[in-house]
Write an enzyme that holds these catalytic residues in place. Structure first.
Site, PDB file in Angstrom:
ATOM      1  CG  ASP A 146      83.721 -22.852 -84.295  1.00 32.32           C
ATOM      2  OD1 ASP A 146      83.836 -23.151 -83.259  1.00 32.32           O
ATOM      3  OD2 ASP A 146      84.664 -21.732 -84.743  1.00 32.32           O
ATOM      4  CG  ASP A 147      82.735 -23.435 -89.552  1.00 30.78           C
ATOM      5  OD1 ASP A 147      82.257 -22.424 -89.083  1.00 30.78           O
ATOM      6  OD2 ASP A 147      83.705 -23.508 -90.121  1.00 30.78           O
ATOM      7  CE1 TYR A 230      86.628 -17.594 -92.029  1.00 32.15           C
ATOM      8  CE2 TYR A 230      85.293 -15.669 -92.251  1.00 32.15           C
ATOM      9  CZ  TYR A 230      85.790 -16.871 -92.659  1.00 32.15           C
ATOM     10  OH  TYR A 230      85.287 -17.351 -93.842  1.00 32.15           O
ATOM     11  CG  HIS A 296      86.611 -25.547 -87.727  1.00 34.65           C
ATOM     12  ND1 HIS A 296      87.834 -25.372 -87.162  1.00 34.65           N
ATOM     13  CD2 HIS A 296      85.894 -24.319 -87.932  1.00 34.65           C
ATOM     14  CE1 HIS A 296      88.004 -23.976 -86.965  1.00 34.65           C
ATOM     15  NE2 HIS A 296      87.052 -23.498 -87.611  1.00 34.65           N
TER      16      HIS A 296
END
Length: 418
Positions: A146-147, A230, A296
């Site tokens: 992620d991210d 989230y 992440h």
């Protein structure tokens, strides 16, 4: 014994250099940062995270909401307005917009299938497909991060490349705007790209729409998968994502690598979570159906942990594959000039699908870029990016290749010894 030492040394070196990179050359020669190839070759960590202008993005920023701000439909965006008008009738108005943490007044029956409340992943609203929480193939890890894109990810991506490992990357639209050439590398390297919104926004449509449009502008493809920030999703937001053609991808296990605060969650917490997950896999929990682990691309720590635990994950699971591959989803984007391999093709050694130039019917070799990113244009170092925290992240590039060499060598020795 030589093998055990080398097997542990490779990831250890990678972690050391990701978390403690060599001192940057502050007198680094300016590079013409106009193409993915040039950007991917940067070895100076300071230069890697120095903000730059990329004209295809800067020329279009007025067509997007403010970067790193909550999104809403721009009044002059006729395409967004038309799309919203075409799907709004299918979006339930009876489901209230949520705030965190869940209020005590929220019904315990969880009528909205609100993941934040009870980790619900099977919608209660008719017509919505279940969220994807696991890889359907046995002993398979749906591998993803992620991210991203992170400005300092060259070392991490080079490590994955050295292992012939593909993954799914969930990109934030604002990160794509800040680091467009880094976003392009994911597609060039053969990874799968999904969207990830920044906020649990009241205007979920705008968040999703503009994240998809930014990825399309920069990388040349429009995702058909997404992950909520989230995990905060309910049936109202699912209905919007579904109407936009997006498959909701969740997870079963969380490393908490992005939540380290030095207090309730520490570096050791993350390592314990990784080890607990590996022990669960060793117990045979995923022998019949695979799983998805939340990790992440957020910073040096999250990426170095991924490198550190990669050999163990690779050893305990039969297959580590992008989530789309684990689902046999060969058409990952709205555009049809790019495909993913089937699961069987991937595990047989075909790690990328067909890649066709958008302007022809010629199938390109799988090792070439398929998305035809926007043409390179002149760029220059400009004012700092709004994402100042991400800009501060540094990583070692060339030294991680050395660590990757040791991992590869150790795996080769393991094969020879067996």
């Amino acid at each position: 014994m030589l093998f055990p030492v080398l097997f542990q040394l490779g990831p250890l070196l990678a972690v050391i250099f990701l978390q403690h990179p060599p001192l940057a050359n502050t007198a680094a020669i300016e590079m013409d940062r106009t193409s993915e190839q040039v950007e991917a070759s940067i070895v100076d960590p300071d230069q890697e995270c120095t903000p730059y202008n990329y004209a295809p993005v800067t020329n279009q920023l007025n067509s997007f909401p403010q970067v790193w701000g909550p999104a809403s439909i721009l009044p002059e965006d006729s395409a967004a307005l038309a799309t919203w008008n075409s799907i709004s009738a299918t979006i339930p108005t009876s489901i209230a917009k949520k705030t965190q943490p869940p209020p005590s007044s929220y019904p315990s029956s969880d009528p909205d299938c609100w993941w934040t409340y009870g980790q619900c992943t099977t919608p209660k609203l008719a017509g919505l497909p279940p969220d994807v929480t696991a890889a359907s193939e046995p002993s398979t890890l749906g591998y993803g991060f992620d991210d991203g894109p992170n400005c300092s990810h060259n070392a991490f991506y080079d490590f994955l490349q050295s292992q012939n490992q593909k993954a799914t990357f969930y990109f934030i639209g604002s990160n794509v705007a800040d680091w467009p050439l880094e976003a392009q590398r994911a597609l060039v390297d053969g990874h799968e790209i999904c969207a990830l919104t920044t906020f649990s926004s009241e205007d979920a449509f705008a968040e999703l729409w503009y994240a998809m449009q930014m990825i399309k502008l920069v990388v040349g493809v429009t995702p058909t998968c997404w992950r909520p920030p989230y995990g905060d999703v309910d049936d109202r937001i699912r209905s919007i994502a579904h109407a936009l053609g997006l498959q909701t991808i969740m997870w079963e296990y969380d490393t908490a690598d992005a939540s380290v605060d030095g207090k309730t969650i520490t570096d050791q917490t993350v390592e314990n979570n990784y080890n607990d997950f590996i022990q669960k896999a060793e117990s045979g929990a995923f022998n019949l159906t695979g799983t998805i682990l939340l990790t992440h691309e957020l910073n040096n720590f999250t990426m170095s942990e991924a490198v550190s635990f990669y050999p163990q994950l690779k050893n305990i699971f039969q297959h580590l594959v992008p989530v789309g591959v684990s689902l046999n989803k060969t058409q990952p984007y709205v555009e049809t000039n790019y495909s993913l391999p089937t699961f069987e093709q991937y595990i047989s050694g075909t790690l990328t699908g067909s890649r066709v130039s958008p302007n022809s019917t010629t199938v390109l070799p799988s090792s070439t870029s398929s998305a035809s990113p926007p043409p390179s244009v002149s760029s220059s170092i400009d004012s700092p990016s709004p994402n100042a925290a991400t800009s501060a992240i540094k990583s070692g590039y060339d030294t991680v290749l050395l660590a990757a060499f040791f991992v590869t060598l150790s795996c080769s020795l393991q094969t020879a010894l067996h």
